[in-house]
Design a protein around this motif. Sequence first.
Motif, PDB file in Angstrom:
ATOM      1  N   PHE A   1     -36.692  88.923  -8.003  1.00  0.00           N
ATOM      2  CA  PHE A   1     -36.319  90.329  -8.075  1.00  0.00           C
ATOM      3  C   PHE A   1     -34.889  90.533  -7.606  1.00  0.00           C
ATOM      4  CE2 PHE A   1     -36.594  94.688  -6.041  1.00  0.00           C
ATOM      5  CZ  PHE A   1     -36.605  95.383  -7.240  1.00  0.00           C
TER       6      PHE A   1
ATOM      7  N   ALA B   1     -33.135  87.375  -9.171  1.00  0.00           N
ATOM      8  CA  ALA B   1     -33.546  87.293 -10.573  1.00  0.00           C
ATOM      9  C   ALA B   1     -32.850  86.178 -11.340  1.00  0.00           C
ATOM     10  CB  ALA B   1     -33.308  88.633 -11.269  1.00  0.00           C
TER      11      ALA B   1
ATOM     12  N   TRP C   1     -37.489  87.883 -14.050  1.00  0.00           N
ATOM     13  CA  TRP C   1     -38.520  88.522 -13.228  1.00  0.00           C
ATOM     14  C   TRP C   1     -39.790  88.558 -14.065  1.00  0.00           C
ATOM     15  CZ3 TRP C   1     -38.773  94.380 -11.634  1.00  0.00           C
ATOM     16  CH2 TRP C   1     -39.588  94.521 -10.503  1.00  0.00           C
TER      17      TRP C   1
END
Length: 636
Positions: free
Chosen positions: A215, A219, A245
């Motif tokens: 995240f 990512a 992600w």
Amino acid sequence: MRLPYLLLLLLLVAAGTAAAHDQPAVANDKSVAANDQPATAQAPKVDVTDFRSLNQHKVLGPHEKFGNPFGNPDDFKDKNLPNDVGTPQFQADLQSFVGQPAAAPVISPPVDDFLGKFELFTDNSGVSAMHSIVLPNCDHVLMYDATIWRISKILLPNGQCRILNETTGEKDCFAHSVLLNTKTAQLIPLELHTDTWCSSGGLTLEGNLISTGGFQGGANTVRYLDGCPNCAWREYPAALSAPRWYSTQAQTADGRMIVIGGRAAQSFEYIPKEGTSNAKPFFFDFLQQTQDPDENNLYPFVFLSPDRNIFVFANNRSVLLNPDTNTVVREFPVLHGGHRNYPASGMAVLLPLELKTSDPKEIPDAEVLVCGGSSHIDSYTLASKNMFYQALRDCGRLKITRERPSWRRELMPTPRIMGDMVILPTGEVLMVNGAQRGASGWGFARDPNLTPVLFNYKSPDKNHLFKELAPTTIPRMYHSTAVVLLEGKVLIAGSNTNNGYIYDAMYPTELRVEKFSPPYFSPTRADKKPKIVDGGCPKTMTYGQELTIKVNLNEKKIFLKNFKVTMYVPAFTTHGVAMNQRLVKLLVKDAVKVGEGRYDVTCVAPPNSAVAPTGYYMLTVVHNMLPTEAEWVQLK
């Protein structure tokens, strides 16, 4: 009275700041009851019971909504929702479809009265096991969740902290990844800097972990972990060209690692050499075609086919991708009945590859099994409106190496979404974890499926493919994992359907770890289990090599047909996806008695890297469906 919880990201969004990185809900320092060391400076506290406020601000985007963590787990019963069994086309053999439950399948009777057993291994995993993988040669399982919550149940050692803001001095002193000793339950905390939330991973030739994606700042990251248990993460935040992600990672026949998909990433790429970065990804139109308003094509199911191509399944469609030309070379029939990938999360395995010849040119049959999911294209959206529809009960089987394959349908005993499927050393498939209603997401599922199911795809009686086993008492909902251990038991951990570490919720953040003993641990057959002699198995093997494994076995008379030698790749498991999971049944040439209770079993290593990629495997000798404890073997 509910405990207050932190939500620093919400405060940042409300203030209009652009500094929101790794910052949703955080539990208070009382959650670290197992540690005497105090947590560091706390942010202003916000009550996350007001989940509607979180959705209004859309903290993480339209597809990261928050359900009420303190809702009623039985609320679906009041809505009289019809049961789902798939589409009429896929359920033609049922007497009725609309609003009617599927007829119960015939469940296989047990060989004896032992249906497996759950046992509590530890009550504190340190972190909620969103991701898990067994590491070779060190008796440890690696578990990690995400840095975003800035909380766990274990602190970093020696006062160590992750610096979040050098200007303000803000820091995070909690560990978000741990090594769990599978024999002693001892934890070793490891420091992570980039966010691994909903990431992917797999093992290299040397048995080291490569982790990808996550995240925000995580990512585009590639991470490396080697030399465990004395190991530390190496992280490269700009290595990938696209944010990954909810992507899937897989090993190719030439040893490369491919990473496919992810939110807003209709592409794939190969992990670059450590310390370098990819310039751009390969556009993958198939992922764009399979996306719908609720997505339903994240965490695609990806398997290396023994013809060297990459099988990719997303939503309800599947293709073969040639990793040499980076083009789609084949599209398979649609799997009717519903939607199978995140957030309508089904589960999938490549069934065991059975080698019947030592010819390296022979391509063994490869069959994919896809089970569960949701018949509703909008199951996630419906769940956000408190409409928790029943998950799918059906499975599809597809022989991807056949010239004209078609999906063959099976029916599980119960519906399952967010489940895990692992391949046992016997070649049987264990289905475990998950729920019977709803979708993946925070608070978006109901009715935990507590009963594991054993699927024997080799059963001669097609009416006895499934066997329901002894149930657990611990719901394993969103963010649960399952991994096969050397001893043949299955380690089951995780379950966090909450935005943060919340222990008084409808389904609390789960830190208890269980071991499940499959039926081959039956006490009545314990004296018949074979055992590999100390030093009786080679530590390395090469393709096509003939090898002999020395086994102790309490049998006076044997038959060659009752022996199997299997090799298993430890899977990286997260969100019901078991990345790189693979079991190969070797060609067994002979089994000879060489002493009292002592046998030499001769078999042949896999013929090539398309059948079995290079790396570490758990090698097991199976006799009459009773496996030895596995030995680590490196194939190169």
